[in-house]
Design an enzyme around this catalytic site. Structure first.
Site, PDB file in Angstrom:
ATOM      1  CG  HIS A  21       7.152  -7.109  -6.186  1.00  0.00           C
ATOM      2  ND1 HIS A  21       7.020  -7.211  -4.589  1.00  0.00           N
ATOM      3  CD2 HIS A  21       5.948  -7.509  -6.464  1.00  0.00           C
ATOM      4  CE1 HIS A  21       5.805  -7.584  -4.274  1.00  0.00           C
ATOM      5  NE2 HIS A  21       5.140  -7.889  -5.404  1.00  0.00           N
ATOM      6  CG  HIS A  65      12.443   6.144   8.081  1.00  0.00           C
ATOM      7  ND1 HIS A  65      11.993   6.679   7.534  1.00  0.00           N
ATOM      8  CD2 HIS A  65      12.510   6.854   9.344  1.00  0.00           C
ATOM      9  CE1 HIS A  65      11.103   7.777   8.141  1.00  0.00           C
ATOM     10  NE2 HIS A  65      11.603   7.748   9.222  1.00  0.00           N
ATOM     11  CG  ASP A  98       8.276  -6.407  -1.737  1.00  0.00           C
ATOM     12  OD1 ASP A  98       8.073  -7.830  -1.347  1.00  0.00           O
ATOM     13  OD2 ASP A  98       8.034  -5.775  -2.724  1.00  0.00           O
ATOM     14  CB  ALA A 138       4.416  -0.754   3.066  1.00  0.00           C
TER      15      ALA A 138
END
Length: 312
Positions: free
Chosen positions: A172, A165, A145, A147
């Site tokens: 999840h 960042h 998620d 990424a």
């Protein structure tokens, strides 16, 4: 270095393929109830080894995972189109318990990485059943998620994903949250950066987060499963732990008597420490709500197991 993978489906084989490209594994075992499929996948994988580091890849049974350095779990019922990850709980808890017993018997010193969904609930079950040190039982959590969001922001803002960042933490799944207060691009607050963005066709940041949350559902609807990115992510986890890189990943880790996605520093022995991320009041409330969602499904999984045991 020996890696064993439970599950020869698309996710398991994507992980195996990505691991071959890291060139860190000397031995790899693929375990699946469909041994014929596992053998076919292993044969296909082995034919790629002349282009990579030599690796002894075999299709095996649970006892073949003996003395593994890493055990990766991808086995279980897969997520259907439109299905919540947490609705998989009852179907997959039983499978994870069986696998946990095999890991405990044959590879008690392994670092265990769970990929199967619902990843937070099943990682908790795995830890509880193996009785391993929690630092050596890790779920992939919100690594993907995080990424996905970084990739979407990078594309829109015209920067490298490595310069974005931002942490997505929590379950999840549908109750996950983005830590806006800590999100930056090149060290600058992401919202401040966007004030000076020259892209006239920007999608609002909140919409990018919603796209991130719904990405898996969209991919499943279009191609049937998510496998490539999680394969890459899991291989990166294994490599960073093996090389003792001390990298920060948003993985599912043990805290407050459950497993939940949170930034953690990973080293050769697994989780070294949790990153002390400061949340604002809104984020704290959302994180607590996400914990409650996971707790609810842990209880439901335990209840269904008790009911099944009493009926036998």
């Amino acid at each position: 270095m020996k890696v064993s993978i439970f599950g020869a489906g698309r996710v398991g084989i994507s992980i195996a393929y990505s691991l071959l490209h890291t060139k860190i594994a000397d031995e790899m075992v693929i375990v699946d109830i469909d041994i014929k499929r596992a053998e076919g996948e292993v044969l296909d994988l082995y034919h790629s080894t002349p282009f990579l580091k030599r690796c002894n890849i075999t299709a095996g049974n649970p006892h073949d995972i003996l003395n593994s350095d890493f055990v990766i779990i991808t086995a279980g019922a897969s997520q259907s189109a439109g299905e919540s990850r947490l609705s998989l709980t009852k179907r997959n808890v039983k499978i994870i318990r069986q696998i946990a017993a095999q890991i405990k018997k044959y590879s008690p010193d392994a670092i265990v990485i769970n990929v199967s969904n619902p990843v937070d609930v099943l990682s908790y079950v795995l830890w509880k059943e193996t009785k391993f040190n929690w630092r050596k039982v890790i779920g992939t959590g919100t690594i993907l998620d995080t990424a996905r969001f970084r990739a979407l922001v990078a594309k829109q803002c015209g920067v490298s994903p490595m310069s974005v960042h931002a942490y997505i933490i929590g379950e999840h799944g549908d109750s996950e949250l983005l830590v806006w207060s800590n999100a930056t691009i090149g060290g600058v607050s992401i919202k401040r950066f966007c004030q000076f963005c020259t892209n006239k066709n920007c999608t609002p940041l909140e919409s990018l987060f919603e796209q991130t949350k719904n990405a898996a559902y969209e991919i499943i609807e279009k191609k049937g499963a998510t496998n490539l990115a999680i394969g890459t992510a899991t291989a990166a986890l294994v490599e960073s732990i093996y090389r003792d890189e001390k990298r920060v990943w948003t993985v599912s880790v043990f805290q407050d008597n459950l497993y939940i996605g949170f930034p953690a520093i990973l080293g050769k022995n697994g989780v070294e420490k949790l990153v002390p991320v400061k949340l604002n009041s809104v984020e704290k409330e959302a994180f607590e709500r996400s914990k409650e969602v996971i707790k609810k499904y842990i209880k439901e999984g335990e209840k269904s197991e008790r009911e099944e045991s009493s009926s036998n």
